[in-house]
Design an enzyme around this catalytic site. Structure first.
Site, PDB file in Angstrom:
ATOM      1  CE1 TYR A  51      -4.107  -1.539  -0.130  1.00 33.82           C
ATOM      2  CE2 TYR A  51      -3.559  -2.616   1.857  1.00 33.82           C
ATOM      3  CZ  TYR A  51      -4.267  -2.974   0.689  1.00 33.82           C
ATOM      4  OH  TYR A  51      -5.223  -3.974   0.528  1.00 33.82           O
ATOM      5  CG  PHE A  59      -7.126   6.033   5.158  1.00 31.26           C
ATOM      6  CD1 PHE A  59      -7.207   4.986   4.181  1.00 31.26           C
ATOM      7  CD2 PHE A  59      -7.451   6.921   4.040  1.00 31.26           C
ATOM      8  CE1 PHE A  59      -6.378   4.568   2.800  1.00 31.26           C
ATOM      9  CE2 PHE A  59      -7.065   6.982   2.530  1.00 31.26           C
ATOM     10  CZ  PHE A  59      -7.008   5.202   2.442  1.00 31.26           C
ATOM     11  NE  ARG A 104     -13.095  -4.032  -3.568  1.00 31.58           N
ATOM     12  CZ  ARG A 104     -12.195  -3.483  -3.824  1.00 31.58           C
ATOM     13  NH1 ARG A 104     -11.864  -2.647  -4.869  1.00 31.58           N
ATOM     14  NH2 ARG A 104     -11.264  -3.915  -3.557  1.00 31.58           N
ATOM     15  CG  HIS A 117      -5.552  -6.572  -3.056  1.00 30.25           C
ATOM     16  ND1 HIS A 117      -5.930  -4.829  -3.520  1.00 30.25           N
ATOM     17  CD2 HIS A 117      -4.278  -6.614  -4.228  1.00 30.25           C
ATOM     18  CE1 HIS A 117      -4.073  -4.290  -4.148  1.00 30.25           C
ATOM     19  NE2 HIS A 117      -3.581  -6.457  -4.731  1.00 30.25           N
ATOM     20  CD  GLU A 128      -0.630  -5.744  -6.078  1.00 30.00           C
ATOM     21  OE1 GLU A 128      -2.017  -7.004  -6.550  1.00 30.00           O
ATOM     22  OE2 GLU A 128      -0.637  -4.006  -6.105  1.00 30.00           O
TER      23      GLU A 128
END
Ligand code: UDP
Ligand code: MG
Length: 155
Positions: A51, A59, A104, A117, A128
Site C-alpha cells: 500500500y 487511514f 464488494r 484486494h 504483486e
C-alpha cells in the site's frame, strides 16, 4: 490470446466472516483458474510496500491494522484478460457504492473492510504476484475444459 495472472487477497474481514470458500467459488464459477493459493500473515513491511500509494493517508494505520487482524488468503487467478475481469468483479473500493452483483457490492458495507484486494493493472499484477508468491508456488496446469470456457482463439 491475452492470458493474464492477477493477485487477489481475501482480506481478514473475509476470513473472519467465514467467506473464504464462497468468494473463491465466485471466481471459479466465472471461469478463472486458481494458479496459486495460500494463507499468510501480513506484517508492517509487506503492507508498507503493498500500500505504498497510501502510506501518507490518515487511514493508513487503520488499514494496516485491519490487514493484519488475521491471516489473509492470497490467490493467483488466471484467465484471458483476468486483471480487468477480476477488478470488475470486485467493484469499486467502497462497498456502499459498489453495485449489487459485484463482490464488494454484495458482501461489503465498508470502504475499508471490502472483502478483496485485486491488482489494478499489468505492472501491479506482476509486482504483486512476486510480492506474495514464490515462483514455484504458481502453477501452470492443463485444463481440458478450457475448450468450453473460450473459443479456439481465446475469444
Ligand atoms: N481504503 C481505506 N480508506 C479509504 C480508501 C481505501 O481504508 O478511504 C483501503 C481499502 O481497504 C482499499 C485499500 O485501502 O481496498 C486500497 O485502496 P485503493 O485506493 O488501492 O483501493 P482498491 O484498489 O482496493 O479498490
Ligand atoms: Mg488498489
Amino acid at each position: 490470446m491475452n492470458v493474464e495472472k492477477t493477485l487477489v487477497l481475501l482480506k481478514p474481514c473475509t476470513v473472519q466472516r467465514a467467506l473464504i470458500g464462497e468468494i473463491i467459488q465466485i471466481f471459479e464459477k466465472k471461469g478463472l483458474r486458481v494458479a496459486g493459493l495460500k494463507m499468510m500473515q501480513l506484517d508492517d513491511a509487506i503492507l508498507a510496500e503493498h500500500y505504498a500509494h497510501l502510506v501518507d493517508r490518515p487511514f493508513f494505520p487503520g488499514l494496516k491494522a485491519s490487514m493484519m487482524a488475521t491471516p489473509v488468503v492470497a490467490l493467483a487467478l488466471e484467465g484471458v484478460e483476468a486483471i480487468e475481469v477480476v477488478r470488475q468483479m470486485a467493484g469499486p473500493t467502497n462497498g456502499r457504492k459498489a453495485l449489487p452483483g459485484t463482490i464488494r457490492g454484495d458482501y461489503s458495507m465498508s470502504g475499508q473492510q471490502n472483502i478483496v484486494h485485486a491488482s489494478d493493472g499489468p505492472e501491479s499484477a506482476a509486482a504483486e504476484l512476486r510480492r506474495f508468491f514464490r515462483p514455484e508456488e504458481i502453477f501452470d496446469w492443463e485444463n481440458p475444459l478450457d475448450r468450453s470456457l473460450y473459443s479456439d482463439d481465446g475469444c
